[in-house]
Design a protein around this motif. Structure first.
Motif, PDB file in Angstrom:
ATOM      1  N   SER A 157       0.825  -1.217   0.000  1.00 43.93           N
ATOM      2  CA  SER A 157       0.000   0.000   0.000  1.00 43.93           C
ATOM      3  C   SER A 157       0.858   1.266   0.000  1.00 43.93           C
ATOM      4  CB  SER A 157      -0.927   0.005   1.219  1.00 43.93           C
ATOM      5  OG  SER A 157      -0.176  -0.008   2.429  1.00 43.93           O
ATOM      6  N   ASP A 158       2.162   1.133   0.245  1.00 47.73           N
ATOM      7  CA  ASP A 158       3.054   2.295   0.244  1.00 47.73           C
ATOM      8  C   ASP A 158       3.394   2.761  -1.169  1.00 47.73           C
ATOM      9  OD1 ASP A 158       3.219   2.342   3.048  1.00 47.73           O
ATOM     10  OD2 ASP A 158       4.853   0.874   3.042  1.00 47.73           O
ATOM     11  N   LEU A 159       3.120   1.935  -2.164  1.00 48.08           N
ATOM     12  CA  LEU A 159       3.459   2.264  -3.539  1.00 48.08           C
ATOM     13  C   LEU A 159       2.291   2.969  -4.222  1.00 48.08           C
ATOM     14  CD1 LEU A 159       5.520  -0.018  -2.772  1.00 48.08           C
ATOM     15  CD2 LEU A 159       5.507  -0.647  -5.189  1.00 48.08           C
ATOM     16  N   THR A 160       2.578   4.031  -4.937  1.00 48.38           N
ATOM     17  CA  THR A 160       1.540   4.741  -5.689  1.00 48.38           C
ATOM     18  C   THR A 160       1.378   4.181  -7.096  1.00 48.38           C
ATOM     19  OG1 THR A 160       3.172   6.395  -6.392  1.00 48.38           O
ATOM     20  CG2 THR A 160       1.912   6.868  -4.397  1.00 48.38           C
ATOM     21  N   PHE A 161       2.300   3.299  -7.501  1.00 48.96           N
ATOM     22  CA  PHE A 161       2.205   2.619  -8.788  1.00 48.96           C
ATOM     23  C   PHE A 161       2.861   1.257  -8.627  1.00 48.96           C
ATOM     24  CE2 PHE A 161       4.073   1.259 -12.814  1.00 48.96           C
ATOM     25  CZ  PHE A 161       2.996   1.369 -13.689  1.00 48.96           C
ATOM     26  N   ARG A 162       2.200   0.219  -9.147  1.00 47.85           N
ATOM     27  CA  ARG A 162       2.740  -1.126  -9.027  1.00 47.85           C
ATOM     28  C   ARG A 162       2.738  -1.837 -10.367  1.00 47.85           C
ATOM     29  NH1 ARG A 162      -0.723  -4.175  -4.805  1.00 47.85           N
ATOM     30  NH2 ARG A 162       0.642  -5.885  -5.482  1.00 47.85           N
ATOM     31  N   GLN A 163       3.741  -2.685 -10.544  1.00 45.81           N
ATOM     32  CA  GLN A 163       3.783  -3.520 -11.734  1.00 45.81           C
ATOM     33  C   GLN A 163       2.684  -4.580 -11.660  1.00 45.81           C
ATOM     34  OE1 GLN A 163       5.974  -3.308 -14.444  1.00 45.81           O
ATOM     35  NE2 GLN A 163       6.581  -1.364 -13.522  1.00 45.81           N
ATOM     36  N   ASN A 164       2.310  -5.100 -12.830  1.00 40.48           N
ATOM     37  CA  ASN A 164       1.357  -6.199 -12.853  1.00 40.48           C
ATOM     38  C   ASN A 164       1.952  -7.389 -12.102  1.00 40.48           C
ATOM     39  OD1 ASN A 164      -0.459  -4.745 -14.474  1.00 40.48           O
ATOM     40  ND2 ASN A 164       0.590  -5.394 -16.338  1.00 40.48           N
TER      41      ASN A 164
END
Length: 348
Positions: free
Chosen positions: A317-324
């Motif tokens: 949840s700390d990431l604002t963008f995640r890889q598939n």
């Protein structure tokens, strides 16, 4: 006339051509030393290898130097004998419990199995301030021809730089530990080409060295005696590492002015030519010399540094963008390096 010309052209490929002999010099094998001891807990490692000069056809061939006698001496007369690893040939480790002492100077000495002797210049250990806090920043890197950019997490450390000394910093990440999620229920038998779901296991813990895509270094010219925030690491998102939770230690080293200059040159060449994993276009001499032949080129550097570190857990949840998310259709224990239980000190 046309028929005669065609006949001559057909004969040309059949003509004999004497091969041109090209003699490509192999280039000398250069001793390379990668050593770091510090004031934190060990064991600390010195890795010794041989690699060919840039431009040689063997330039990517790196061979561990085995069976060497490796010792570290300090200015108080203490001698520390390093032992070669049983599973990591060419890497030599300090005894358990050894820690470099702040204010002391250390010299690395190597005698190869062939009897050649090398030594470093003395390196003084300076104190390193504590890392007060670590902030996270999701970074996206566009990829030409791809719709989905590469991405990862940049680690930004906050430190209080001491005003009473000139500081040179080097940051290195520890191996990360992350939760590995798999889908054994989706397992497929490759021999029969039929579904073959497994009952276990969905969740494991994987430890891996992710390294840095660059060298993170700094000197305190612009923030001497001040609190500052500075990038100290980067962890790429490969679709597996951030599906749940990840742990990493940011190791901060206070290095000498000479070590900083060496690292800065390596960083500059890496950024011009590719990455730190590419061979540099020119040899960068460090602080190692041959006692048998002062003209011999010895690569690498022996660093003695003060150390501090801070541990951080990163939640998805700390990431604002995640890889598939990468689907692993198998028992998670089938993944190399994965274990069913977390390390004893796992405490998110």
């Amino acid at each position: 006339m046309v028929k005669k010309l065609i006949y001559i052209l057909l004969l040309l490929p059949m003509a004999c051509i004497d091969p041109y002999q090209v003699n490509v010099p192999g280039g000398p094998q250069l001793l390379t030393v990668d050593g770091l001891i510090h004031s934190g807990p060990g064991p600390h490692a010195v890795t010794i290898s041989q690699s060919a000069t840039y431009g040689s056809i063997f330039e990517r061939l790196i061979r561990p130097v085995r069976g060497a006698i490796v010792v570290i001496r300090d200015n108080e007369g203490n001698v520390i004998l390093l032992e070669e690893g049983l599973e990591t040939r060419g890497s030599y480790f300090t005894p358990v419990g050894f820690q470099a002492k702040i204010g002391n100077s250390y010299t690395l000495q190597i005698q190869t199995a062939e009897g050649k002797v090398y030594t470093s210049l003395p390196e003084r250990v300076e104190s390193a301030p504590q890392i007060e806090n670590i902030e996270l920043k999701t970074v996206k890197i566009p990829v030409k021809g791809e719709t989905n950019p590469r991405s990862g997490v940049q680690l930004i450390s906050e430190i209080n730089d001491p005003a009473d000394q000139k500081n040179f910093y080097f940051w290195r990440l520890s191996p990360v530990v992350h939760v590995l999620e798999a889908r054994p229920d989706l397992h497929f038998d490759q021999r029969t080409l039929t579904p073959a779901p497994k009952a276990c296991c969905y969740t494991c813990f994987k430890t891996e060295a992710v390294g840095n895509q660059s060298l993170f270094i700094a000197q305190d010219d612009s923030f001497n005696g001040l609190k500052t925030r500075i990038p100290t690491g980067f962890i790429e998102d490969n679709g597996i590492r951030f599906v749940n939770k990840l742990r990493v230690d940011v190791n901060q080293y206070a290095v000498s002015k000479e070590a900083y200059r060496f690292l800065r040159l390596v960083k500059q060449q890496a950024e011009i030519n590719g990455s730190i994993f590419d061979p540099p276009p020119a040899t960068i001499r460090g602080n190692m010399v041959s006692l048998d032949d002062p003209e011999e080129v010895v690569l690498g550097y022996f660093i003695a540094a003060g150390a501090s570190k801070k541990r951080i857990y990163i939640d998805k949840s700390d990431l604002t963008f995640r890889q598939n998310t990468v689907i692993i259709p198998d028992d998670c224990r089938a993944v190399d390096g994965a274990k069913l239980f977390p390390p004893a000190d796992w405490n998110p």
